[in-house]
Enzyme design. Structure first.
Site, short mmCIF file in Angstrom:
data_model
loop_
_atom_site.label_atom_id
_atom_site.label_comp_id
_atom_site.label_asym_id
_atom_site.label_seq_id
_atom_site.Cartn_x
_atom_site.Cartn_y
_atom_site.Cartn_z
N HIS A 1 0.74 -1.13 -0.09
CA HIS A 1 -0.05 -0.18 0.08
C HIS A 1 0.80 1.24 -0.11
O HIS A 1 1.99 1.33 0.72
CB HIS A 1 -0.92 0.02 1.28
CG HIS A 1 -1.79 1.11 1.36
ND1 HIS A 1 -2.11 1.88 2.39
CD2 HIS A 1 -2.66 1.79 0.33
CE1 HIS A 1 -2.86 3.02 2.10
NE2 HIS A 1 -3.39 2.85 0.93
N GLU B 1 0.16 4.93 0.41
CA GLU B 1 -0.88 6.15 0.38
C GLU B 1 -0.11 7.48 0.38
O GLU B 1 1.05 7.70 0.82
CB GLU B 1 -1.50 6.21 1.66
CG GLU B 1 -2.35 7.44 1.99
CD GLU B 1 -3.44 7.68 1.02
OE1 GLU B 1 -3.27 8.57 0.24
OE2 GLU B 1 -4.07 6.79 0.76
N GLU C 1 -16.31 0.67 1.48
CA GLU C 1 -15.93 1.24 2.46
C GLU C 1 -16.87 2.24 3.05
O GLU C 1 -16.98 2.40 4.41
CB GLU C 1 -14.36 1.80 2.52
CG GLU C 1 -14.62 3.19 1.43
CD GLU C 1 -13.34 3.71 1.16
OE1 GLU C 1 -12.25 3.48 1.60
OE2 GLU C 1 -13.32 4.68 0.20
#
Length: 706
Positions: free
Chosen positions: A413, A415, A508
């Site tokens: 990941h 970000e 989400e």
């Protein structure tokens, strides 16, 4: 083998202002180009002799230029060609795609400036694509776009499925209304987001889905968004005309161009059958062929991950609560007290690796593994992450070795928190770090406002960053799943390492208060027109308070609906998003997620109506097995399908995962986990009538009997 032929007719058409007509290969669509009396270029579109787009103006407004590229044109050349090929995608809904169109290229010269533009039209059996081209010339070299004037003049007050126009987010629930109602509903449709920039009370985003009172389905979008600002649509609701509205950069400019160059394709998909909108491959066909020579490393994958526990608030991305702020390279995390809620610990990640290996999944995603999460958001901070430094409780090398021993790939990941300049500084080092540690795929994120301040998520400059990241990843043989990036426009044909995008309101939000029960019956007609979505389905525990007592959200879906999403929401990257313990509780239903394929030989859209229902059958690549998914909107209904797509003379065992038989038993609000599983024998003459409740659906695995 790819087979193609190109028929260059090179026919010079009559230079009369109203004589430029083009028909689709099947003759059902007809486009007409003309110049109005003042030299304004315009076009119109008919389908089966019904008007789809009334005469609509074309052109561009240029900054600091006394003469816009909107009128005073004359036609100096026209060329008509025909094209037909069949190509094979690296992954997809089908094993091969036909690219068949008739083309008209109109070269225009502007009086007084001697500037030339080409407007190129491609008319397919399922719709129209057109773009502006700016050839090399001495009178138009460097220019700045103030706005593009591309109109789509509607024939009436259509029903439309839309989200508000926004330069920074697409994460909205869809609103269904008449065109005339957009103005009054726009502000009410804007739910809070961490980064959002509205521009007009009648502004909406593409892909935009409409239905006329006469039963025509119309979709407006764009294809091949390269080195250009993302297009929104602004509605003149007095005359029912949509006009393009590009995303500006920090100083308000909407495109800095250098000839020779071109715009993205503006697309109109049209049919009197909603299923044909879903089946259209026009957006992909308007993109360039694959530019990656060796694609053997690009592989569809099902995955699990350390994500939902953070989204629901059970766990955290951050390692410690001790620091009010952190500075990478200065803050000493080794001396900090762990907060006890950090999700990306070595021990926790190993549990997900074990679960993936035991249940046949190919990969594990880990978020919150790297230093910097303590103050990553809301500060317009440039140097937020370095993408290579793990927290003390995450053993990168140990996890690599453990995952490798279990034959599991890891998904890293990244970000960026919108600090895209920082990401580009570190991207080579970050990608090399991934390869060194066995990560073949990255989930990138762009949460928050873009840094430098004042730019937008969908401006030309930021769009170019997303493309840079994709192409750079291809150099390292890394697959990309970009979240909060611009919505896709078929670029995955050219760069199939772009294996997924979010770019819409995903699962989400079910943990942030919920989404509309019919949300997943709209997304295939809108967001998925441009490419696959990492929707992260498979939630089995709908009461979020059972995961985190402080979160009282509810997933507005039945369990059977969640299973169906693996078929209706096409993606070569599919997550089983829930916690392992919830899958263990419903092991019989979880079997469908384990069995369902992610790469397809063929796809059949059996039923479809935007906002109401979608039923899809897909054949797993390399097998004779099929999977069906049905998702339903607010109104309970009986779904009636035929199995005539099955091979004649064969028998199959169908396992049906459905909402409990009576609507009072299964309900997305009060009893979402009420489901039944039954097995029947089917062949190509079989039929099925299956009830889908509100917010419900069903999923079927169809396995050939040997």
């Amino acid at each position: 083998m790819k087979q193609s032929f190109f028929i260059a007719l090179a026919v010079l058409l009559f230079n009369t202002v109203n004589a430029q007509k083009l028909k689709s290969p099947n003759q059902k669509l007809q486009m007409e180009f003309s110049l109005q009396n003042d030299g304004t270029p315009s076009y119109s579109l008919n389908y089966k002799d019904k008007v789809v787009i009334k005469p609509s103006k074309l052109g561009l407004y240029l900054k600091n230029d006394a003469k816009y590229l909107v009128n005073d044109f004359t036609i100096i050349d026209t060329k008509m060609t025909a094209f037909d090929e069949t190509w094979k995608p690296v992954w997809g809904e089908v094993a091969s795609i036909r690219n068949n169109y008739n083309e008209l290229a109109v070269t225009l010269n502007q009086k007084g400036t001697d500037r030339q533009i080409i407007i190129r039209f491609r008319l397919f059996n399922d719709g129209l694509g057109f773009r502006y081209e700016f050839p090399s010339q001495k009178n138009l070299v460097y220019f700045t776009i103030k706005e593009e004037r591309t109109q789509f003049a509607m024939t009436g007050n259509h029903t439309v499925f839309w989200i508000p126009g926004d330069y920074d987010t697409q994460e909205y629930d869809y609103t269904s209304s008449r065109l005339s109602e957009i103005r009054n509903l726009n502000e009410k449709s804007r739910t809070e987001n961490v980064s959002q920039t509205a521009f007009s009370p009648t502004g909406v985003q593409t892909s935009l889905m409409m239905k006329t009172d006469e039963g025509l389905y119309i979709n407006l979008h764009e294809a091949a968004l390269i080195n250009y600002a993302c297009m929104h649509l602004n509605l003149d609701d007095k005359n029912m005309i949509f006009e393009s509205w590009l995303t500006p950069n920090t100083n308000g400019d909407k495109g800095n161009m250098q000839a020779p160059c071109q715009s993205p394709w503006r697309t109109i998909i049209v049919s009197d059958d909603a299923r044909e909108i879903l089946a259209s491959k026009m957006t992909l066909n308007l993109n360039e062929p694959c530019k990656i020579e060796d694609t053997s490393w690009i592989k569809p994958v099902k995955y699990v991950g350390v994500w939902w526990e953070m989204i629901t608030g059970k766990s955290s991305w951050s390692f410690t609560n001790e620091f009010p702020a952190v500075q990478l390279g200065v803050t000493d995390f080794a001396k900090a007290k762990p907060n006890g809620t950090h999700g990306a610990t070595t021990a926790n990640v190993k549990k997900y690796i074990d679960f993936a290996a035991e249940n046949g999944f190919g990969a594990v995603l880990v978020e919150g593994w790297n230093e910097g999460w303590e103050d990553w958001f809301g500060h317009s901070k440039d140097y937020v992450f370095d993408f290579v430094t793990p927290y003390p409780d995450f053993d990168v090398k140990g996890i690599h070795e453990y995952a490798k021993s279990k034959d599991i790939k890891m998904i890293m990941h990244h970000e960026t928190s919108g600090a895209i300049r920082n990401y580009e500084r570190h991207i080579d080092k970050a990608y090399q770090f991934m390869k060194d540690n066995g990560y073949d795929a990255v989930k990138s994120g762009y949460v928050g406002n873009i840094v430098p301040q004042g730019d937008n998520h969908y401006s030309q400059w930021t769009v170019n960053h997303y493309q840079y990241a994709i192409e750079k990843a291809a150099e390292y043989k890394i697959m990309v799943n970009a979240h909060e990036a611009v919505r896709p426009t078929g670029i995955c044909r050219t760069y199939p390492n772009l294996i997924g995008n979010e770019a819409a309101r995903g699962t989400e939000y079910q943990a942030f208060g919920g989404s509309k029960p019919n949300h997943v019956t709209v997304l295939p007609f809108t967001r998925l027109i441009g490419g696959p979505m990492d929707y992260t389905p498979g939630i089995f525990e709908m009461d979020i308070s059972k995961i985190n007592p402080n979160n009282h959200s509810h997933v507005n879906s039945t369990l059977a609906n969640q299973l169906a999403l693996y078929v209706t929401m096409y993606s070569p990257l599919q997550m089983a998003a829930d916690l392992p313990e919830n899958y263990n509780r419903f092991a019989d239903a979880f079997q469908f997620i384990k069995d369902v394929a992610i790469d397809w030989e063929d796809s059949k859209y059996l039923e479809a109506e935007p906002g109401q229902y979608v039923t899809v059958a897909r054949k797993a690549k390399g097998t004779n097995n099929w999977f069906i998914g049905n998702v339903n909107g607010y109104k309970a209904r009986a779904s009636n399908i035929k199995f005539d797509f099955l091979e004649k003379g064969k028998k199959y065992e169908a396992t049906i995962y459905a909402d409990a038989k009576d609507a009072k038993d299964a309900n997305y609000k009060t009893n979402p986990q009420a489901y039944t599983i039954r097995k029947i024998t089917v062949n190509n003459k079989s039929t099925l009538s299956q009830v889908s409740v509100s917010g419900g659906g069903y999923a079927i695995s169809i396995i050939e009997r040997k």
